[in-house]
Each structure stands twice: as structure tokens, then as C-alpha cells.
Write a protein that holds these residues in place. Structure first.
Motif, short mmCIF file in Angstrom:
data_model
loop_
_atom_site.label_atom_id
_atom_site.label_comp_id
_atom_site.label_asym_id
_atom_site.label_seq_id
_atom_site.Cartn_x
_atom_site.Cartn_y
_atom_site.Cartn_z
N PHE A 131 -3.02 3.12 11.00
CA PHE A 131 -3.58 2.09 11.64
C PHE A 131 -2.94 0.71 10.97
N ARG A 132 -2.69 -0.11 12.07
CA ARG A 132 -2.36 -1.72 11.65
C ARG A 132 -3.64 -2.25 10.86
N PRO A 133 -3.36 -2.97 10.05
CA PRO A 133 -4.67 -3.90 9.28
C PRO A 133 -5.81 -4.16 10.35
N LEU A 158 8.86 0.82 0.60
CA LEU A 158 7.87 0.22 1.70
C LEU A 158 6.49 0.31 0.86
N PRO A 159 6.36 -0.87 0.15
CA PRO A 159 5.32 -0.74 -0.70
C PRO A 159 3.92 -0.95 -0.20
N GLN A 160 3.48 -1.21 1.00
CA GLN A 160 2.39 -1.40 1.78
C GLN A 160 1.41 -2.28 0.97
N GLU A 161 1.76 -3.53 0.45
CA GLU A 161 0.65 -4.19 -0.24
C GLU A 161 -0.58 -4.79 0.39
N ALA A 165 -4.30 -3.66 -0.55
CA ALA A 165 -5.21 -4.79 -0.85
C ALA A 165 -6.63 -4.38 -0.06
N LEU A 166 -6.30 -3.85 1.23
CA LEU A 166 -7.53 -3.70 2.18
C LEU A 166 -8.04 -2.54 1.63
N ALA A 167 -7.55 -1.63 1.12
CA ALA A 167 -8.16 -0.34 0.74
C ALA A 167 -9.14 -0.83 -0.61
N ASP A 168 -8.53 -1.62 -1.39
CA ASP A 168 -9.47 -2.17 -2.63
C ASP A 168 -10.54 -2.80 -1.97
N VAL A 210 3.79 5.29 -7.05
CA VAL A 210 2.78 5.46 -6.16
C VAL A 210 1.32 5.49 -6.85
N LEU A 211 1.25 6.31 -7.91
CA LEU A 211 0.15 6.58 -8.49
C LEU A 211 -0.32 5.56 -9.31
N ALA A 212 0.74 4.85 -9.86
CA ALA A 212 0.12 3.66 -10.78
C ALA A 212 -0.35 2.41 -10.06
N LYS A 213 0.25 2.53 -8.59
CA LYS A 213 -0.28 1.53 -7.86
C LYS A 213 -1.92 1.78 -7.35
N GLY A 214 -2.30 2.99 -7.76
CA GLY A 214 -3.79 3.55 -7.35
C GLY A 214 -3.95 4.16 -6.10
N ALA A 215 -2.88 4.40 -5.28
CA ALA A 215 -2.63 5.12 -4.23
C ALA A 215 -2.49 6.56 -4.69
#
Length: 266
Positions: A131-133, A158-161, A165-168, A210-215
Motif C-alpha cells: 500500500f502507498r502511505p 530501499l529503506p522505506q523510512e 515512521a507510519l508503522a511506529d 532490517v531487524l535493527a530498524k525494528g522491522a
């Protein structure tokens, strides 16, 4: 409610029965406790066979699947979700995603079907994918049930910052598919240098990032060596310096991209 491991096992392209059953049972033997499939993968039945054959109790495995884009009308979503549960051999699907907001996707019909499946207990959690934001926020607003996860391509290239942020902000999991960029990370000098420093594979570095980013990462692998190598990423702890170096990689490269993809239809 079952735990959602931060490292899961993806089954994309595992369309051969013997290969799929072998890969999934090997993954479970190695220690994976999250299996990700999809109606589009044409292997839900094989995943179900592997779950049944494994010595690991199915109640200890988090099982996720995804609705095909053509199955997103209300009736089709309800019917095919039940078919997916039967193929997987589960009474409750732990996580059901909308695979792509394309084709038959209609936010009223599709999301109403997900709410119905959640209410009746056929699915334990609702997920969205690709999904787009703006589409993500709209769906979160319209659903009665909470969004548990949003699955997208994510890796150091492709870091998906914004989606992180939206997930958080909305308190859901960001789940990374293609988390090693189909091993293109092995061609990146920064990642290779960090891998050599830690005496690990570039794939492990990408997964650890990826895991360190919380994903949550769901790498796909077919061979026992690759399955084990990916799982070993859980033992790799990147330094702040490592993470910063990877963050500084100047690229925005998608592996999965096509004209009709949501981000190309803004």
C-alpha cells in the motif's frame, strides 16, 4: 495470541511440492516459527503439508497468507480465505494480508470482508501489503479491526523510512519482503565490507540491518545452507557505526516494480 517472530520464512517461488515441503520443514527444524505464503504463490497446500509433517507443533508456528488481487471482492475474499485456511490445515489464519491493492480491491468491500473474517475468528490479525502511505492511512481509518502488519519490499537499497515512521505512528509491524534484495546486497561495497569485518554473509548483514530498524524480515530460501545462513542473522549484532554506514548508502532501488504498482499510479 501467538508471538510474531521478527525473522520469518518466506515461500515465494516455492511452487514445486517436494521443494516447498522440504524447505518449510527444514526452516522449522532450523528454528523459524513464522511462515509466510500467499494465494498467488500456488503453494498453500504444500505449506500445509509441511506444517502437518513437521515435529514442531503447529500451535507454535505463526502462519500468514495473502489474498490474490482478483479475490478482493467481499464474497471472494470470504470464500477464498476459508479455502486458504483449509489448504494450510489451520482453524485460524494468524495473519491475512491484502496482497496488492489492485484489480478487485475496493476499500469498502475488501475491508468489510477482512473485518468479518476477523470478527468470526477465521483470521487472528489483518495485514496490508504494498500500500502507498495514503492508501495505508485510508485503510486504517476505515477498518474496525486494527491493522497488525504492513508488508512491503524493504532492504538497505530501499529503506522505506516513511513507512517505518507510519508503522511506529499507527503501532503495526512493518514486514520486509525481499530483505536481501534478491542478493543484490552482495554487490554493494559497504555491505560486503561490513560482512567481511564480521565474517558473515552480506545477506546476514542485510537481514540484521532490517531487524535493527525494528522491522520484521521474511527472507525466502530453498536450500538448507541458505535457510540456515539467513537464520544466523539473529546472532549478528551490527554496531551503530555499521548501521550508519548502511544508512548512508545512496540508492533507492526497487526489485519488485511494474507499471500498475500502486506507487506508479499516484
Amino acid at each position: 495470541m501467538k508471538d510474531f517472530p521478527q525473522l520469518g520464512f518466506g515461500t515465494y517461488k516455492l511452487e514445486d511440492r517436494d521443494e516447498c515441503v522440504s524447505a518449510v520443514t527444514t526452516a522449522l527444524d532450523v528454528g523459524y516459527r513464522s511462515i509466510d505464503t500467499a494465494q498467488m504463490y500456488n503453494n498453500e497446500e504444500y505449506v500445509g503439508e509441511a506444517l502437518a509433517e513437521s515435529d514442531v507443533d503447529i500451535d507454535d508456528v505463526f502462519v500468514a497468507t495473502k489474498l490474490k488481487p482478483e479475490n478482493l471482492g467481499y464474497d471472494d475474499a470470504i470464500q477464498t480465505a476459508r479455502e486458504s485456511a483449509d489448504k494450510l490445515g489451520v482453524d485460524t489464519i494468524d495473519l491475512l494480508y491484502v496482497h496488492w491493492p489492485l484489480d478487485a480491491y475496493d476499500d469498502e468491500e475488501t475491508l468489510s470482508a477482512l473485518d468479518e473474517l476477523y470478527e468470526e475468528g477465521l483470521i487472528a490479525n489483518i495485514g496490508l501489503s504494498n500500500f502507498r502511505p495514503d492508501q495505508l492511512e485510508s485503510a486504517i481509518e476505515k477498518l474496525d479491526a486494527p491493522v497488525f502488519a504492513h508488508q512491503v519490499e524493504m532492504h538497505p537499497l530501499l529503506p522505506q523510512e516513511e513507512l517505518l515512521a507510519l508503522a511506529d505512528e499507527y503501532d503495526h509491524h512493518l514486514v520486509a519482503y525481499s530483505p536481501i534484495a534478491r542478493n543484490e546486497v552482495a554487490e554493494n561495497d559497504t555491505i560486503v565490507e561490513i560482512a567481511e569485518k564480521h565474517e558473515v554473509s552480506p545477506a546476514q548483514v542485510s537481514l540484521a540491518w532490517v531487524l535493527a530498524k525494528g522491522a520484521t524480515a521474511i527472507p525466502k530460501a530453498a536450500t538448507p545452507d541458505h535457510i540456515r545462513d539467513n537464520f544466523a542473522a539473529l546472532e549478528l549484532e551490527l554496531s551503530d557505526e555499521d548501521i550508519a554506514a548502511i544508512d548512508d548508502i545512496e540508492t533507492d532501488h526497487r526489485i519488485v516494480d511494474f507499471d500498475e504498482a500502486p506507487w506508479n499510479r499516484v
